[in-house]
Design a protein around this motif. Structure first.
Motif, PDB file in Angstrom:
ATOM      1  N   LEU A  75       0.828  -1.197   0.000  1.00  0.00           N
ATOM      2  CA  LEU A  75       0.000   0.000   0.000  1.00  0.00           C
ATOM      3  C   LEU A  75       0.869   1.257   0.000  1.00  0.00           C
ATOM      4  CD1 LEU A  75      -2.636  -1.179   2.627  1.00  0.00           C
ATOM      5  CD2 LEU A  75      -2.996  -0.943   0.153  1.00  0.00           C
ATOM      6  N   ILE A  76       0.612   2.141  -0.942  1.00  0.00           N
ATOM      7  CA  ILE A  76       1.334   3.414  -1.034  1.00  0.00           C
ATOM      8  C   ILE A  76       0.471   4.544  -0.453  1.00  0.00           C
ATOM      9  CG2 ILE A  76       2.569   4.986  -2.574  1.00  0.00           C
ATOM     10  CD1 ILE A  76       3.668   2.105  -2.544  1.00  0.00           C
ATOM     11  N   ARG A  77      -0.790   4.586  -0.871  1.00  0.00           N
ATOM     12  CA  ARG A  77      -1.759   5.565  -0.363  1.00  0.00           C
ATOM     13  C   ARG A  77      -2.999   4.794   0.083  1.00  0.00           C
ATOM     14  NH1 ARG A  77       0.609   8.191  -4.814  1.00  0.00           N
ATOM     15  NH2 ARG A  77      -0.961   7.342  -6.251  1.00  0.00           N
ATOM     16  N   PRO A  78      -2.988   4.249   1.301  1.00  0.00           N
ATOM     17  CA  PRO A  78      -4.072   3.354   1.736  1.00  0.00           C
ATOM     18  C   PRO A  78      -5.457   3.983   1.679  1.00  0.00           C
ATOM     19  CG  PRO A  78      -2.219   3.236   3.254  1.00  0.00           C
ATOM     20  CD  PRO A  78      -1.948   4.375   2.333  1.00  0.00           C
ATOM     21  N   GLU A  79      -5.594   5.214   2.139  1.00  0.00           N
ATOM     22  CA  GLU A  79      -6.918   5.816   2.165  1.00  0.00           C
ATOM     23  C   GLU A  79      -7.483   5.959   0.759  1.00  0.00           C
ATOM     24  OE1 GLU A  79      -7.488   9.329   4.415  1.00  0.00           O
ATOM     25  OE2 GLU A  79      -6.844   8.428   6.320  1.00  0.00           O
ATOM     26  N   ALA A  80      -6.659   6.410  -0.170  1.00  0.00           N
ATOM     27  CA  ALA A  80      -7.115   6.539  -1.556  1.00  0.00           C
ATOM     28  C   ALA A  80      -7.462   5.170  -2.127  1.00  0.00           C
ATOM     29  CB  ALA A  80      -6.042   7.221  -2.404  1.00  0.00           C
ATOM     30  N   GLU A  95      -8.058   0.823 -10.801  1.00  0.00           N
ATOM     31  CA  GLU A  95      -7.695   2.228 -10.926  1.00  0.00           C
ATOM     32  C   GLU A  95      -6.619   2.619  -9.910  1.00  0.00           C
ATOM     33  OE1 GLU A  95     -11.840   4.068 -12.762  1.00  0.00           O
ATOM     34  OE2 GLU A  95     -11.528   4.069 -10.585  1.00  0.00           O
ATOM     35  N   GLY A  96      -6.691   1.996  -8.727  1.00  0.00           N
ATOM     36  CA  GLY A  96      -5.664   2.257  -7.726  1.00  0.00           C
ATOM     37  C   GLY A  96      -4.287   1.830  -8.206  1.00  0.00           C
ATOM     38  N   TRP A  97      -4.215   0.710  -8.930  1.00  0.00           N
ATOM     39  CA  TRP A  97      -2.944   0.289  -9.524  1.00  0.00           C
ATOM     40  C   TRP A  97      -2.501   1.301 -10.584  1.00  0.00           C
ATOM     41  CZ3 TRP A  97       1.041  -3.113  -9.242  1.00  0.00           C
ATOM     42  CH2 TRP A  97       1.861  -3.224 -10.375  1.00  0.00           C
ATOM     43  N   GLY A 100      -1.056   4.325  -8.930  1.00  0.00           N
ATOM     44  CA  GLY A 100       0.008   4.078  -7.964  1.00  0.00           C
ATOM     45  C   GLY A 100      -0.405   4.134  -6.513  1.00  0.00           C
ATOM     46  N   ASP A 101      -1.707   3.922  -6.205  1.00  0.00           N
ATOM     47  CA  ASP A 101      -2.126   3.845  -4.809  1.00  0.00           C
ATOM     48  C   ASP A 101      -1.580   2.587  -4.141  1.00  0.00           C
ATOM     49  OD1 ASP A 101      -3.529   6.176  -5.077  1.00  0.00           O
ATOM     50  OD2 ASP A 101      -5.492   5.227  -5.265  1.00  0.00           O
ATOM     51  N   TRP A 102      -1.332   1.549  -4.942  1.00  0.00           N
ATOM     52  CA  TRP A 102      -0.735   0.324  -4.433  1.00  0.00           C
ATOM     53  C   TRP A 102       0.196  -0.239  -5.494  1.00  0.00           C
ATOM     54  CZ3 TRP A 102      -1.736  -4.529  -6.701  1.00  0.00           C
ATOM     55  CH2 TRP A 102      -2.819  -4.587  -7.593  1.00  0.00           C
ATOM     56  N   HIS A 103       1.073  -1.126  -5.076  1.00  0.00           N
ATOM     57  CA  HIS A 103       2.034  -1.709  -6.003  1.00  0.00           C
ATOM     58  C   HIS A 103       2.291  -3.149  -5.591  1.00  0.00           C
ATOM     59  CE1 HIS A 103       4.974  -1.542  -9.209  1.00  0.00           C
ATOM     60  NE2 HIS A 103       5.840  -2.164  -8.423  1.00  0.00           N
ATOM     61  N   SER A 104       2.862  -3.921  -6.498  1.00  0.00           N
ATOM     62  CA  SER A 104       3.264  -5.296  -6.198  1.00  0.00           C
ATOM     63  C   SER A 104       4.397  -5.687  -7.121  1.00  0.00           C
ATOM     64  CB  SER A 104       2.097  -6.275  -6.386  1.00  0.00           C
ATOM     65  OG  SER A 104       2.530  -7.611  -6.156  1.00  0.00           O
TER      66      SER A 104
END
Length: 428
Positions: A75-80, A95-97, A100-104
């Motif tokens: 998680l980069i921006r958990p709330e978003a 959309e979060g991917w 960049g709200d999260w990454h893997s």
């Protein structure tokens, strides 16, 4: 997913996807809804505890049912991230991917975990409320008429021939390959992708009975490889597409192959096709037809086949119970990749043939696992040539969107949530 010259520089005609130009309106702003964010966060935390994966928070806290080597969502921006998920479900997750709200580091592995546990991701009471939060596919993406179908095709296949040439092999086939032979230490076949694509095409041509002097109709030209291989057998081919850009490159490729005198490429809807043909072929085009129009699609083939004629169909499929549960859903794939599309089940194809045509399936083979390898190779090439994708004018969000699309598709076939079939059909 070649080296043929482009006859049309799309970058001079159409703006490429850039947030500054309004192609991604509102995407970077997830909005605010504390309740939905909290619910989505709770659902995600509960889901990862049941799966062999990990959720890594910005402060380094780790939770989930996986070990140190398991796939992880960072998680980069958990709330978003959770606001998007709560507002738009799996569309918001994709959309979060994209933003960049999260990454893997193992995107395919993460998506495989979700695919393998798709039935349990949402608690049963919430699944029964699907109709309240799933708004369904937009009316303007319904493939009921040629103009809507052409716009749907335009949004994906007319992105840029250059883009597809970057990651497809020299056959320019954008459908599952059919591999054979030994497997290397990396778990992949040692055979070239081009050889496997040719085997796939030849398999469909064989199921359709294509031979010297056959009159062949192809529904869905792609970039012309199936028509070229049919013509090299001595057939006369009429091939239909709704993509002007694909048609132009297919004509160039047919001429380079020395068979343009035996191929007619028409920019025309399949429903407007006329004539009589010994063989009809269609490779992964039915997915764009729309469930309401499957009867018309198969009736059209039935109408055009000569007595004793055969139909060779290649189709992605999903389990019938999943088709029934999701056929009205609007997904991330619809929104960003294939508007208006729906994947049939084998049962749906068989039922449509029985109710609306004189045709039946008399031969079939599954090549679904080979699609996972095909997609793996496409994605590896796409990411290796990411700089060239950017040189074409595509931005960071587009690159991450296509990375997610290819990984999402690979995961679906690797877990057998999706399959791919070649069917041979004849009239009763």
């Amino acid at each position: 997913m070649s080296t043929s010259p482009l006859s049309d520089d799309l970058s001079l005609r159409r703006p490429v996807p850039r947030p500054a130009e309004g192609v991604w309106p509102g995407l970077k702003d997830p909005g605010e809804n504390r309740l939905r964010m909290s619910v989505a966060r709770g659902l995600m935390r509960a889901a990862v505890r049941r799966m062999p994966m990990r959720l890594i928070w910005p402060d380094g806290t780790v939770e989930g049912g996986g070990g140190p080597t398991s796939p992880a969502i960072r998680l980069i921006r958990p709330e978003a991230c959770f606001t998007r998920l709560g507002r738009s479900g799996l569309i918001g997750f994709g959309e979060g991917w994209m933003v960049g709200d999260w990454h893997s580091d193992d995107l395919v592995g993460v998506l495989q975990c979700f695919s393998e546990n798709i039935e349990e991701l949402v608690p049963r009471p919430l699944r029964k409320m699907r109709g309240f939060y799933d708004r369904g596919q937009p009316r303007e993406e319904d493939a009921g008429d040629a103009s809507a179908s052409q716009e749907n095709v335009h949004r994906h296949y007319d992105l840029s021939n250059d883009l597809f040439q970057l990651f497809l092999d020299e056959s320019m086939m954008y459908s599952a390959a059919w591999f054979s032979g030994p497997i290397g230490e990396d778990g992949q076949h040692t055979e070239s992708l081009t050889a496997a694509q040719h085997r796939k095409v030849d398999g469909v041509l064989d199921l359709a009975g294509v031979r010297d002097c056959s009159r062949v109709l192809e529904i869905g030209t792609g970039w012309g490889e199936a028509a070229i291989r049919a013509a090299k057998r001595g057939a006369r081919v009429t091939t239909l597409t709704l993509s002007v850009e694909q048609a132009e490159l297919a004509r160039s490729r047919a001429e380079a192959a020395g068979v343009s005198d035996r191929i007619t490429i028409d920019v025309r809807d399949y429903r407007d096709a006329v004539g009589e043909y010994d063989s009809v072929i269609s490779l992964e085009m039915i997915e764009a037809v729309g469930a309401a129009y499957w009867p018309e699609y198969f009736r059209t083939v039935d109408r055009l086949l000569a007595p004793g004629g055969r139909f060779g169909l290649q189709s992605i499929t999903m389990p019938h119970h999943r088709l029934r549960a999701t056929k009205s859903s609007y997904t991330w794939i619809h929104k960003y990749i294939f508007p208006g599309g729906i994947i049939p089940s084998v049962e749906a194809i068989e039922a449509t043939l029985a109710r609306h045509t004189t045709m039946h399936i008399d031969d079939r083979r599954s090549i679904g696992p080979d699609y996972a390898e095909t997609l793996h190779r496409w994605r590896d090439t796409f990411l290796a040539r990411e700089g060239e994708v950017r040189d074409l004018g595509f931005d960071e969000i587009f690159v991450r969107m296509w990375d997610f699309y290819l990984a999402y598709s690979e995961a679906g076939f690797a877990t057998r949530y999706l399959d791919d079939w070649q069917f041979g059909m004849t009239r009763a």
